[in-house]
Design a protein around this motif. Structure first.
Motif, mmCIF file in Angstrom:
data_model
loop_
_atom_site.group_PDB
_atom_site.id
_atom_site.type_symbol
_atom_site.label_atom_id
_atom_site.label_comp_id
_atom_site.label_asym_id
_atom_site.label_seq_id
_atom_site.Cartn_x
_atom_site.Cartn_y
_atom_site.Cartn_z
ATOM 1 N N GLN A 73 -0.560 1.927 1.483
ATOM 2 C CA GLN A 73 -0.788 3.111 0.663
ATOM 3 C C GLN A 73 -1.993 2.804 -0.230
ATOM 4 O OE1 GLN A 73 1.479 3.833 -3.024
ATOM 5 N NE2 GLN A 73 2.207 5.731 -2.069
ATOM 6 N N GLN A 74 -2.953 3.729 -0.254
ATOM 7 C CA GLN A 74 -4.104 3.524 -1.126
ATOM 8 C C GLN A 74 -4.343 4.768 -1.962
ATOM 9 O OE1 GLN A 74 -7.986 2.800 0.650
ATOM 10 N NE2 GLN A 74 -8.581 1.490 -1.078
ATOM 11 N N LYS A 75 -4.284 4.595 -3.260
ATOM 12 C CA LYS A 75 -4.598 5.687 -4.184
ATOM 13 C C LYS A 75 -6.026 5.517 -4.670
ATOM 14 C CE LYS A 75 0.164 6.583 -5.408
ATOM 15 N NZ LYS A 75 1.172 6.818 -6.456
ATOM 16 N N SER A 76 -6.532 6.589 -5.227
ATOM 17 C CA SER A 76 -7.936 6.650 -5.592
ATOM 18 C C SER A 76 -8.348 5.459 -6.456
ATOM 19 C CB SER A 76 -8.219 7.954 -6.336
ATOM 20 O OG SER A 76 -9.582 8.054 -6.653
ATOM 21 N N SER A 77 -9.447 4.810 -6.047
ATOM 22 C CA SER A 77 -10.040 3.684 -6.781
ATOM 23 C C SER A 77 -9.107 2.481 -6.912
ATOM 24 C CB SER A 77 -10.490 4.137 -8.181
ATOM 25 O OG SER A 77 -11.435 5.176 -8.084
ATOM 26 N N GLN A 78 -8.122 2.392 -6.037
ATOM 27 C CA GLN A 78 -7.224 1.239 -6.069
ATOM 28 C C GLN A 78 -7.293 0.482 -4.747
ATOM 29 O OE1 GLN A 78 -3.214 2.161 -7.288
ATOM 30 N NE2 GLN A 78 -3.888 3.524 -8.926
ATOM 31 N N ALA A 79 -6.733 -0.703 -4.743
ATOM 32 C CA ALA A 79 -6.669 -1.500 -3.532
ATOM 33 C C ALA A 79 -5.570 -0.973 -2.609
ATOM 34 C CB ALA A 79 -6.379 -2.953 -3.887
ATOM 35 N N PRO A 80 -5.679 -1.211 -1.322
ATOM 36 C CA PRO A 80 -4.572 -0.884 -0.421
ATOM 37 C C PRO A 80 -3.336 -1.699 -0.800
ATOM 38 C CG PRO A 80 -6.578 -1.331 0.815
ATOM 39 C CD PRO A 80 -6.848 -1.738 -0.597
ATOM 40 N N LYS A 81 -2.212 -1.009 -0.865
ATOM 41 C CA LYS A 81 -0.948 -1.647 -1.236
ATOM 42 C C LYS A 81 -0.082 -1.731 0.002
ATOM 43 C CE LYS A 81 3.046 -0.980 -4.286
ATOM 44 N NZ LYS A 81 4.041 -0.871 -3.215
ATOM 45 N N LEU A 82 0.322 -2.935 0.368
ATOM 46 C CA LEU A 82 1.129 -3.129 1.568
ATOM 47 C C LEU A 82 2.517 -2.547 1.362
ATOM 48 C CD1 LEU A 82 1.355 -4.431 4.403
ATOM 49 C CD2 LEU A 82 2.129 -6.517 3.248
ATOM 50 N N LEU A 83 2.924 -1.652 2.286
ATOM 51 C CA LEU A 83 4.264 -1.071 2.248
ATOM 52 C C LEU A 83 5.209 -1.842 3.167
ATOM 53 C CD1 LEU A 83 3.308 2.724 2.503
ATOM 54 C CD2 LEU A 83 4.020 1.478 0.444
ATOM 55 N N PHE A 84 4.786 -1.976 4.436
ATOM 56 C CA PHE A 84 5.578 -2.690 5.443
ATOM 57 C C PHE A 84 4.633 -3.386 6.408
ATOM 58 C CE2 PHE A 84 8.784 0.526 4.565
ATOM 59 C CZ PHE A 84 8.109 1.734 4.592
ATOM 60 N N HIS A 85 5.186 -4.333 7.158
ATOM 61 C CA HIS A 85 4.494 -4.760 8.359
ATOM 62 C C HIS A 85 5.512 -5.206 9.389
ATOM 63 C CE1 HIS A 85 4.879 -8.835 6.605
ATOM 64 N NE2 HIS A 85 4.611 -9.320 7.812
ATOM 65 N N TYR A 86 5.136 -5.029 10.636
ATOM 66 C CA TYR A 86 5.935 -5.487 11.778
ATOM 67 C C TYR A 86 5.231 -6.690 12.380
ATOM 68 C CZ TYR A 86 8.846 -1.283 12.021
ATOM 69 O OH TYR A 86 9.751 -0.287 11.766
ATOM 70 N N TYR A 87 5.945 -7.767 12.462
ATOM 71 C CA TYR A 87 5.455 -8.947 13.172
ATOM 72 C C TYR A 87 6.252 -8.952 14.472
ATOM 73 C CZ TYR A 87 3.695 -13.757 13.683
ATOM 74 O OH TYR A 87 3.047 -14.894 14.102
ATOM 75 N N ASP A 88 5.602 -8.529 15.549
ATOM 76 C CA ASP A 88 6.305 -8.205 16.800
ATOM 77 C C ASP A 88 7.367 -7.149 16.465
ATOM 78 O OD1 ASP A 88 5.999 -11.665 17.675
ATOM 79 O OD2 ASP A 88 4.782 -9.980 18.371
ATOM 80 N N LYS A 89 8.639 -7.441 16.732
ATOM 81 C CA LYS A 89 9.677 -6.455 16.437
ATOM 82 C C LYS A 89 10.297 -6.666 15.057
ATOM 83 C CE LYS A 89 10.959 -5.753 21.272
ATOM 84 N NZ LYS A 89 12.044 -5.802 22.276
ATOM 85 N N ASP A 90 9.920 -7.726 14.404
ATOM 86 C CA ASP A 90 10.503 -8.025 13.095
ATOM 87 C C ASP A 90 9.888 -7.158 12.014
ATOM 88 O OD1 ASP A 90 10.640 -11.587 13.794
ATOM 89 O OD2 ASP A 90 12.082 -9.985 14.207
ATOM 90 N N PHE A 91 10.740 -6.445 11.318
ATOM 91 C CA PHE A 91 10.316 -5.533 10.264
ATOM 92 C C PHE A 91 10.325 -6.261 8.928
ATOM 93 C CE2 PHE A 91 9.610 -1.723 8.049
ATOM 94 C CZ PHE A 91 10.537 -1.594 7.025
ATOM 95 N N ASN A 92 9.247 -6.102 8.165
ATOM 96 C CA ASN A 92 9.122 -6.745 6.857
ATOM 97 C C ASN A 92 8.798 -5.682 5.815
ATOM 98 O OD1 ASN A 92 8.964 -9.882 7.555
ATOM 99 N ND2 ASN A 92 7.837 -8.732 9.108
ATOM 100 N N ASN A 93 9.716 -5.531 4.896
ATOM 101 C CA ASN A 93 9.591 -4.509 3.865
ATOM 102 C C ASN A 93 9.177 -5.174 2.564
ATOM 103 O OD1 ASN A 93 9.881 -1.996 2.663
ATOM 104 N ND2 ASN A 93 12.042 -2.299 2.235
ATOM 105 N N GLU A 94 8.166 -4.644 1.900
ATOM 106 C CA GLU A 94 7.793 -5.201 0.595
ATOM 107 C C GLU A 94 8.859 -4.840 -0.435
ATOM 108 O OE1 GLU A 94 4.966 -7.291 -0.027
ATOM 109 O OE2 GLU A 94 5.415 -7.255 2.129
ATOM 110 N N ALA A 95 9.089 -5.754 -1.373
ATOM 111 C CA ALA A 95 10.164 -5.566 -2.350
ATOM 112 C C ALA A 95 9.958 -4.306 -3.188
ATOM 113 C CB ALA A 95 10.264 -6.792 -3.244
ATOM 114 N N ASP A 96 8.702 -3.946 -3.432
ATOM 115 C CA ASP A 96 8.455 -2.801 -4.309
ATOM 116 C C ASP A 96 8.136 -1.523 -3.539
ATOM 117 O OD1 ASP A 96 5.062 -3.812 -5.338
ATOM 118 O OD2 ASP A 96 6.051 -3.678 -3.386
ATOM 119 N N THR A 97 8.382 -1.519 -2.241
ATOM 120 C CA THR A 97 8.218 -0.278 -1.476
ATOM 121 C C THR A 97 9.407 0.634 -1.763
ATOM 122 O OG1 THR A 97 6.988 -1.373 0.288
ATOM 123 C CG2 THR A 97 8.040 0.712 0.839
ATOM 124 N N PRO A 98 9.153 1.872 -2.187
ATOM 125 C CA PRO A 98 10.271 2.758 -2.526
ATOM 126 C C PRO A 98 11.188 3.003 -1.328
ATOM 127 C CG PRO A 98 8.182 3.643 -3.319
ATOM 128 C CD PRO A 98 7.849 2.486 -2.445
#
Lengths: 114, 109
Positions: A36-61
């Motif tokens: 997620q990237q808001k105006s004038s901010q850095a991209p904020k990682l929400l999730f990523h999949y490493y192969d089938k493994d789902f990784n959720n960031e702690a601060d993702t709503p």
């Protein structure tokens, strides 16, 4: 040729109405990311999949969920969008091994919540 | 939470000058990457430096990595107006790629 494709480029949704953003890749990369990237901010990682493994960031709503039905596709679901969820959503892929590659980004989906 | 912090937040230089920006991070990494983003556009990869490398060059770009200090620098030599953009460092740790806050660079003719 586009290698990471996001659809749609622009999405307008109503407050509280579920919305799904999609991403596809032709690179056969094993890792896919949503930012997620808001105006004038850095991209904020929400999730990523490493192969089938789902990784959720702690601060993702909790309002945000993701699906990766196969290697090529990944979806971002926002169950009840609020005004604060208006942003650019970026999908990216990379090949992560002992010698990882750089990430390839799609053009993004700009989400407007009305 | 962000892994990397960058400084300066903003940099204004004239064409032909060099631009240097720094990135610091908190944990051990597999590699560090630099990206450029023009206003309202997608991210473009510039250069990747692995944790066992100390310096890398690509055209007018020079990147250094000091894993003991957990820091990296990006040098753009002989800057051009077209280099005006935001520059982000990103650290990769076993597939998790996180971005620093970015440096906004303005190059005036």
């Amino acid at each position: 040729d586009a290698m990471v494709i996001q659809n749609p480029r622009y999405q307008v949704t109503q407050f509280g109405k579920p919305v799904t953003l999609s991403c596809s890749q032709t690179l056969n990369h094993n890792v896919m990311y949503w930012y997620q990237q808001k105006s004038s901010q850095a991209p904020k990682l929400l999730f990523h999949y490493y192969d089938k493994d789902f990784n959720n960031e702690a601060d993702t709503p909790d309002n945000f969920q993701s699906r990766r039905p196969n290697t090529s596709f990944c979806f971002l679901d926002i169950r009840s969008p609020g005004l604060g969820d208006a942003a650019m959503y970026l999908c990216a892929t990379s090949r992560v091994t002992v010698l990882s590659t750089e990430a390839f980004f799609g053009q993004g989906t700009r989400l407007t919540v009305v | 939470s962000q892994q990397g912090e960058e400084d300066p937040q903003a940099l204004s230089i004239q064409e032909g000058e060099n631009a240097t920006m720094n990135c610091s991070y908190k944990t051990s990494i597999n590699n560090l990457q630099w990206y450029r983003q023009n206003s309202g556009r997608g991210l473009v990869h510039l250069i990747l430096i692995r944790s066992n490398e100390r310096e890398k060059h690509s055209g007018r770009l020079r990147v250094t990595l000091d894993t003991s200090k957990k820091s990296s620098s990006l040098l753009i030599t002989a800057s051009r107006a077209a280099d005006t953009a935001s520059y982000f460092c990103a650290t990769e740790v076993w597939g998790k790629l996180q971005f620093g806050a970015g440096t906004q660079v303005v190059v005036t003719p």
